[in-house]
Design a protein around this motif. Structure first.
Motif, short mmCIF file in Angstrom:
data_model
loop_
_atom_site.label_atom_id
_atom_site.label_comp_id
_atom_site.label_asym_id
_atom_site.label_seq_id
_atom_site.Cartn_x
_atom_site.Cartn_y
_atom_site.Cartn_z
N UNK A 139 0.86 -1.18 0.00
CA UNK A 139 0.00 0.00 0.00
C UNK A 139 0.90 1.23 0.00
N UNK A 140 0.32 2.40 -0.34
CA UNK A 140 1.10 3.64 -0.46
C UNK A 140 0.70 4.63 0.63
N UNK A 141 1.70 5.31 1.15
CA UNK A 141 1.49 6.41 2.10
C UNK A 141 2.28 7.59 1.58
N UNK A 142 1.58 8.63 1.13
CA UNK A 142 2.22 9.81 0.54
C UNK A 142 3.15 9.41 -0.61
N UNK A 143 2.64 8.51 -1.47
CA UNK A 143 3.39 8.02 -2.64
C UNK A 143 4.64 7.24 -2.26
N UNK A 144 4.72 6.80 -1.02
CA UNK A 144 5.84 5.99 -0.57
C UNK A 144 5.35 4.55 -0.37
N UNK A 197 1.35 1.04 13.20
CA UNK A 197 0.87 1.94 12.17
C UNK A 197 0.46 3.29 12.76
N UNK A 198 0.83 4.36 12.05
CA UNK A 198 0.33 5.68 12.41
C UNK A 198 -1.11 5.81 11.93
N UNK A 199 -1.76 6.91 12.33
CA UNK A 199 -3.14 7.09 11.91
C UNK A 199 -3.25 7.21 10.39
N UNK A 200 -2.32 7.93 9.76
CA UNK A 200 -2.36 8.05 8.32
C UNK A 200 -2.12 6.70 7.64
N UNK A 201 -1.19 5.92 8.18
CA UNK A 201 -0.94 4.59 7.64
C UNK A 201 -2.17 3.69 7.78
N UNK A 202 -2.86 3.81 8.91
CA UNK A 202 -4.08 3.02 9.09
C UNK A 202 -5.13 3.37 8.04
N UNK A 203 -5.30 4.67 7.79
CA UNK A 203 -6.31 5.12 6.84
C UNK A 203 -5.98 4.62 5.43
N UNK A 204 -4.72 4.74 5.03
CA UNK A 204 -4.34 4.32 3.68
C UNK A 204 -4.45 2.80 3.53
#
Length: 249
Positions: A139-144, A197-204
């Motif tokens: 999966x991608x987080x901020x295109x990473x 996982x951070x909150x953003x990582x969880x959402x993505x």
């Protein structure tokens, strides 16, 4: 004394002949035993090891038990599954996953000819299967690009009707053709992965997991700070086919 011994020998011989005639009338040919052990030749190129035991229980009826085992490998029939999914992202995920499975298949066969183990047959069966699945989910987080390892198990129960035919090739050697065996039932299982996982990582990750397209199945996704879980349930269908070589004993 000689006359008595001769009489006894004739009596025993007559008894043996009658016993063989009765066995032939009840179970078919008395030239061999009532058991047949077979291996499915068509499953071997797919990395499956499929065996079946069959035993005569009536004049034209047999009972059987099949066992199939596939060691860990890539997703079998992946091209067929990809055609059903028709989603490039899900197809790319499938390339990363490995699976293994085992199954047990009890069945009863009703031969349409004169005796068991010969000719065309109809065979209702039930199959109990268990699939183990593991691999990295991307999966991608901020295109990473990020990954989380997922593994789990899927259990299925299906019932069906096998149409086939069996022939004798030589003394004690048989060929069994599973022509067509449609089956239908249900499946349930889960995939889990552990990762902080951070909150953003969880959402993505949640969005990516919810986009998984599994044909005919329903999925329920839950994600938190310690990882993720995907519950899978729904109908399950399959097709049983094969060409088996067997030895009678």
């Amino acid at each position: 004394m000689k006359k008595i011994m001769l009489g006894l020998m004739l009596l025993v011989s007559s008894g043996l002949i009658n016993a063989q005639d009765n066995q032939k009338a009840r179970y078919g040919s008395a030239e061999a035993g009532k058991n047949l052990m077979k291996v499915n030749l068509l499953s071997l190129p797919l990395g499956n090891f499929s065996f079946e035991y069959e035993r005569i229980v009536g004049k034209k009826v047999t009972a059987g038990l099949g066992f199939r085992f596939m060691p860990k490998s890539g997703i079998p029939l992946k091209s067929t599954i990809s055609d059903l999914i028709d989603d490039p992202e899900t197809e790319a995920q499938l390339d990363q996953f490995k699976t293994s499975n085992t199954s047990f298949t009890p069945e009863v066969r009703f031969y349409l000819g004169k005796e068991a183990l010969h000719g065309f047959y109809l065979s209702p069966f039930v199959r109990f299967s268990s699939y183990k699945i593991e691999g990295p989910f991307e999966y991608d987080v901020n295109n990473s690009p990020q990954t989380i390892p997922l593994d789990g198990k899927l259990n299925t129960v299906t019932g069906g009707l096998l149409i086939g035919a069996q022939w004798k090739l030589g003394r004690g050697l048989y060929l069994d053709w599973w022509m067509l065996g449609p089956q239908y039932g249900s499946a349930n299982g889960e995939l889990t992965g552990t990762k902080t996982l951070s909150q953003q990582e969880q959402d993505e990750l949640r969005v990516e997991l919810e986009d998984i397209d599994i044909p005919f199945a329903e999925t329920k996704t839950s994600v938190n700070g310690q990882g993720a879980r995907v519950d899978i349930s729904g109908p399950w269908a399959g097709l049983r086919a094969g060409l088996c070589l067997g030895i009678r004993f």
